[in-house]
Design a protein around this motif. Structure first.
Motif, mmCIF file in Angstrom:
data_model
loop_
_atom_site.group_PDB
_atom_site.id
_atom_site.type_symbol
_atom_site.label_atom_id
_atom_site.label_comp_id
_atom_site.label_asym_id
_atom_site.label_seq_id
_atom_site.Cartn_x
_atom_site.Cartn_y
_atom_site.Cartn_z
ATOM 1 N N SER A 170 0.988 -1.062 0.153
ATOM 2 C CA SER A 170 -0.294 0.051 -0.508
ATOM 3 C C SER A 170 1.140 1.331 -0.228
ATOM 4 C CB SER A 170 -0.694 0.187 1.205
ATOM 5 O OG SER A 170 -1.750 -1.060 1.826
ATOM 6 N N SER A 211 -4.873 -0.217 5.165
ATOM 7 C CA SER A 211 -6.649 0.901 4.164
ATOM 8 C C SER A 211 -6.337 2.664 4.349
ATOM 9 C CB SER A 211 -7.964 -0.255 4.498
ATOM 10 O OG SER A 211 -7.946 0.049 6.109
ATOM 11 N N GLU A 259 -6.929 4.046 6.891
ATOM 12 C CA GLU A 259 -8.367 3.817 8.248
ATOM 13 C C GLU A 259 -7.496 4.088 9.446
ATOM 14 O OE1 GLU A 259 -12.887 2.013 10.052
ATOM 15 O OE2 GLU A 259 -11.326 1.316 8.906
ATOM 16 N N GLN A 302 -8.840 9.599 8.015
ATOM 17 C CA GLN A 302 -7.993 8.955 7.295
ATOM 18 C C GLN A 302 -6.183 8.977 6.244
ATOM 19 O OE1 GLN A 302 -10.120 5.936 5.709
ATOM 20 N NE2 GLN A 302 -8.700 4.791 4.696
ATOM 21 N N GLN A 340 -4.551 7.818 0.462
ATOM 22 C CA GLN A 340 -4.128 6.268 -0.244
ATOM 23 C C GLN A 340 -3.888 6.815 -1.623
ATOM 24 O OE1 GLN A 340 -6.116 2.150 0.232
ATOM 25 N NE2 GLN A 340 -4.508 1.229 0.029
#
Length: 306
Positions: free
Chosen positions: A239, A277, A279, A287, A290
């Motif tokens: 990620s 993610s 989060e 957040q 991303q």
């Protein structure tokens, strides 16, 4: 005890006063190594090491509880207590002694690591989504995804573990299955004859960010658009995020990546994120930003703008 016999803290002076404090990672690693070494002892030596550890932990636990209780009861020190708890080392210390409990999301992810090997042995897995109003939402993956035995798997493994071990969770629900994204070769999407795809940057090699590691890089597209990025590898799931904590925008270069819990913790104020993610688990609704990622052979491509 008379006043003359009371000890006073030594004044900070000399070389020791200027020594750098050990990092969070150094302290945690030292504890892990000591526990591992003590666990390897046999017989009387092992029993003595275990008793010494238990006695020291009990002294710390009682003392820390007394300190926290006194600071929490006094208005003039309550804010200071909350500030101290935000420090990663202090938070770890209080968590080890059960004085500060992890938030339900972090706690749930740690519990799921205990049942994941059983699911994986049957070709399945479980992904934690979130907790809301006492309900934990999960997704079953792999062989468990759509399997007729999913309900049995959930009831016998996932649900029992979460409800029994996480006080804030009363029940578990399985979210609808989502298609797993496929990593497509960048060359197949954008032939070399057309040049590099807009916004995509050949960021770094897969060897540059090993499983369980993160890498901070500065990327720039052909049009000059750039981005400070962190790339995270959790069990070969890669990620990428803009290198800025959602709390105060501070860089995450020194963030703590906990692969077992699947979390990324900001080194500045301890804000905790889902590593895959982005989060925020400390402040729901926040957040990390991303960025899209493609893996092409041994190269990791990141899209820095659309």
């Amino acid at each position: 005890m008379t006043a003359s016999t009371k000890s006073t803290p030594a004044a900070s002076s000399g070389p020791a006063a200027t020594e750098a404090e050990p990092s969070f990672e150094d302290l945690a690693g030292r504890v892990d190594r000591a526990v591992e070494a003590a666990s390897a002892l046999d017989g009387a030596a092992g029993e003595a090491a275990a008793e010494l550890r238990a006695a020291i932990e009990e002294i710390h636990r009682v003392g820390l509880r007394a300190i926290v209780r006194a600071m929490r009861e006094r208005p003039e020190t309550r804010d200071l207590l909350f500030t101290l708890v935000d420090d990663p080392v202090v938070h770890l210390l209080l968590s080890l002694h059960g004085i500060v409990r992890p938030d339900p999301a972090t706690h749930a992810q740690r519990v799921l690591t205990t049942v994941r090997p059983q699911l994986q042995s049957h070709g399945g897995d479980v992904a934690f989504a979130h907790v809301a109003d006492g309900v934990a939402y999960v997704r079953l993956e792999g062989a468990c995804n759509g399997c007729s035995m999913s309900a049995v798997t959930l009831r016998n493994l996932v649900e029992e573990a979460l409800v029994a071990q996480v006080p804030a969770i009363r029940s578990v629900e399985v979210l609808p299955n989502e298609p797993t994204p496929t990593l497509i070769s960048v060359e197949s999407m954008f032939p070399r004859s057309t040049g590099l795809p807009p916004g995509w940057v050949d960021g770094l090699g897969t060897d540059d960010v090993a499983p369980g590691a993160l890498a901070a890089v500065q990327l720039a597209a052909d049009d000059g658009t750039g981005a400070d990025v962190i790339v995270v590898n959790v069990d070969n799931r890669i990620s990428a995020y803009r290198n800025a904590c959602a709390h105060e925008g501070l860089p995450l270069d020194g963030a703590l990546l906990d692969v077992r819990a699947g979390t990324l913790t900001c080194p500045w104020h301890g804000f905790c994120y889902d590593a895959t993610s982005g989060e925020c688990l400390s402040a729901p609704g926040a957040q990390l930003e991303q960025l899209p990622v493609r893996v092409d052979g041994d190269r990791i491509w990141v899209r820095v703008h659309t």
